[in-house]
Design a protein around this motif. Structure first.
Motif, PDB file in Angstrom:
ATOM      1  N   ASP A 160      -7.180   7.134  -0.929  1.00 34.04           N
ATOM      2  CA  ASP A 160      -6.476   5.980  -0.374  1.00 34.04           C
ATOM      3  C   ASP A 160      -7.550   4.960   0.005  1.00 34.04           C
ATOM      4  N   GLY A 178       0.832  -1.198   0.000  1.00 34.45           N
ATOM      5  CA  GLY A 178       0.000   0.000   0.000  1.00 34.45           C
ATOM      6  C   GLY A 178       0.866   1.246   0.000  1.00 34.45           C
ATOM      7  N   SER A 179       1.929   1.211   0.765  1.00 35.03           N
ATOM      8  CA  SER A 179       2.837   2.376   0.838  1.00 35.03           C
ATOM      9  C   SER A 179       3.414   2.678  -0.532  1.00 35.03           C
ATOM     10  N   LYS A 223      -4.297  -4.185   0.587  1.00 37.64           N
ATOM     11  CA  LYS A 223      -4.942  -5.085   1.560  1.00 37.64           C
ATOM     12  C   LYS A 223      -5.821  -6.164   0.920  1.00 37.64           C
ATOM     13  N   GLU A 250      -8.201   9.324   2.761  1.00 37.09           N
ATOM     14  CA  GLU A 250      -9.027   8.131   2.885  1.00 37.09           C
ATOM     15  C   GLU A 250     -10.478   8.614   2.809  1.00 37.09           C
TER      16      GLU A 250
HETATM   17  C1  LIG Z   1      -5.225   3.611   4.808  1.00 37.13           C
HETATM   18  C2  LIG Z   1      -3.889   2.949   4.596  1.00 37.13           C
HETATM   19  N1  LIG Z   1      -3.118   3.352   3.588  1.00 37.13           N
HETATM   20  C3  LIG Z   1      -1.929   2.774   3.341  1.00 37.13           C
HETATM   21  C4  LIG Z   1      -1.446   1.760   4.125  1.00 37.13           C
HETATM   22  C5  LIG Z   1      -0.112   1.148   3.846  1.00 37.13           C
HETATM   23  O1  LIG Z   1      -0.224  -0.100   3.278  1.00 37.13           O
HETATM   24  P1  LIG Z   1       0.976  -1.157   3.441  1.00 37.13           P
HETATM   25  O2  LIG Z   1       1.065  -1.479   4.880  1.00 37.13           O
HETATM   26  O3  LIG Z   1       0.576  -2.312   2.566  1.00 37.13           O
HETATM   27  O4  LIG Z   1       2.218  -0.493   2.940  1.00 37.13           O
HETATM   28  C6  LIG Z   1      -2.198   1.317   5.202  1.00 37.13           C
HETATM   29  C7  LIG Z   1      -1.689   0.262   6.093  1.00 37.13           C
HETATM   30  O5  LIG Z   1      -2.227  -0.058   7.102  1.00 37.13           O
HETATM   31  C8  LIG Z   1      -3.465   1.930   5.438  1.00 37.13           C
HETATM   32  O6  LIG Z   1      -4.246   1.524   6.462  1.00 37.13           O
END
Ligand SMILES: Cc1ncc(COP(=O)(O)O)c(C=O)c1O
Length: 438
Positions: free
Chosen positions: A229, A121-122, A257, A200
């Motif tokens: 997001d 996600g990052s 996720k 978000e």
């Molecule tokens: C809303 C949101 N964005 C981004 C991320 C980051 O995703 P990742 O942990 O797969 O890098 C998270 C992780 O919990 C998240 O909750």
């Protein structure tokens, strides 16, 4: 009912010498739960349940921090992974699965016309912001979310912010959810400087007063890209994520996720006019075409298409929330599940209405002892959670709440704890621009 965590504790001691912060993901670290009275290592899972290394079984309300959306060891997804494994994992050329999954996403996610895959996600969020900066030739971002640790820019707004160059702090300008003026303020103060509004679509609070529509309008008027997001809201609020649920399409969205039921895959999706920026911008990783995750994503998305995944999660989540909150009310305790039935927030307040870490620690300790694995902040439900799971959880809560009540009455909550109180992973330290100014 008393659980033995012997192996968990032994491995924890081993990890102290080997692994900084005890695990690879802060949110999984022992100290985020009731350390000493909570399992530390998982061994295996099936459906809505998992078993720890000491053989104790739990109903899982954290679902691998959210990705286990269909359930552990989900047959159709595991089968797809095994089938693909026969052909290989990663190749020197692209794989057709990239097209298959991209097509499925474009049919399912309203804003999606083109897709770039990544692994976390990052990574996807980082890529999306970079794309917006390249498109607009602007550096600053307006941000609204849980202040997560997931991007190097964002790390400067939370407590674990060391190692982030100082200047990043000037580039991220937080605004408050449901406070449109706090976004207007940013646009007024930084005219023609905001590359994107990154947010978000919801965390736990529901949008009011057409908040998301207004955000979109403001982003448009100011020539900024709107990025949602949807790493948590995607595949959870609706098949098409928060944008479908709230009826507001962003220009770009990031997914992760739930996309592949636990396999490492994320994606930036969006309108072609924006996504085309990645023809040139270097957003690229060796593993983005890895086929086991893509096969898992195809199988996962097909399950969403063919079965009432979302409907069942909402129904069971609703049942859980309602019954849980009724019990709390009957017992006169301010312990609540709020937010969305598919992404619930656990709150425990003392009689003065203040958040009580001790009450929460005691509650989750008593729940885990009864085979219910809860997180101190967020609870997820999966497609595999059943009415029986909900009933068992409620039965356990009925017993656990009496212990919390007794401890509160005696004013001795801490003495009921068999481990250390929970510790939060991080705190948000940079308030919104509007609050900073006042
Ligand atoms: C809303 C949101 N964005 C981004 C991320 C980051 O995703 P990742 O942990 O797969 O890098 C998270 C992780 O919990 C998240 O909750």
């Amino acid at each position: 009912m008393k659980k033995n965590y012997k192996k968990s504790f032994k491995y924890l001691e081993q990890s102290r010498k080997l692994i900084p912060s005890l695990t690879q993901t802060f949110s999984r670290a022992a100290y985020t739960f009731v350390e000493g009275a909570y399992p530390v290592y998982a061994a295996k899972g099936t459906g809505s349940h998992f078993v720890d290394v000491d053989g104790n079984e739990y109903i899982d309300y954290l679902c691998g921090l959210g990705p286990i959306i269909l359930g552990h060891k989900y047959t159709q997804v595991d089968k797809a992974i095994k089938e693909q494994l026969k052909d290989g994992i990663l190749f020197s050329l692209p794989h057709k699965l990239e097209i298959d999954v991209a097509e499925l996403l474009c049919k399912m996610i309203p804003c999606s016309e083109m897709v770039k895959f990544s692994k976390t996600g990052s990574g996807a969020a980082t890529g999306a912001v970079r794309g917006a900066r390249a498109i607009t030739k602007r550096d600053k971002i307006a941000y609204c979310g849980s202040g997560g640790v997931w991007h190097d820019w964002y790390a400067c707004i939370i407590s674990r912010n060391r190692g982030v160059p100082e200047f990043n702090n000037d580039l991220i300008l937080p605004f408050d959810y449901n406070d449109i003026e706090s976004l207007e303020y940013i646009f007024e103060k930084h005219p023609s400087q905001i590359s994107c509004v990154f947010m978000e679509p919801t965390i736990f609070e529901k949008p009011t007063n057409s908040f998301l529509q207004k955000v979109k309008k403001l982003a448009r008027e100011n020539g900024s890209v709107l990025i949602f997001d949807e790493i948590v809201t995607g595949f959870r609020l609706a098949n098409g994520g928060g944008q479908e649920y709230f009826g507001v399409e962003p220009d770009i969205a990031v997914l992760g996720k739930g996309i592949a039921n636990g396999m490492p895959l994320s994606a930036v999706v969006g309108k072609s006019e924006y996504m085309k920026v990645f023809d040139d911008v270097f957003f690229s990783t060796t593993y983005a075409s890895e086929t086991l995750s893509l096969a898992a994503a195809r199988a996962t998305i097909n399950e969403f298409k063919e079965k009432s995944v979302i409907k069942k999660m909402w129904k069971n989540g609703n049942m859980l929330m309602n019954q849980f909150n009724i019990i709390s009310q009957e017992q006169g305790l301010d312990i609540m599940l709020t937010g969305y039935p598919v992404r619930m927030r656990l709150t425990c307040n003392d009689d003065k209405g203040n958040d009580s870490i001790l009450m929460k620690s005691l509650l989750i300790q008593e729940m885990v002892t009864r085979g219910i694995f809860m997180h101190p902040g967020v609870e997820y439900i999966s497609f595999s959670h059943s009415v029986e799971d909900v009933n068992k959880t409620i039965k356990s809560y009925n017993d656990a709440v009496l212990i919390v009540k007794k401890a509160v009455r005696e004013n001795k909550v801490e003495s009921y704890l068999k481990g250390k109180p929970i510790r939060s992973v991080y705190t948000v330290i940079k308030p919104s621009e509007k609050k900073l100014a006042n």
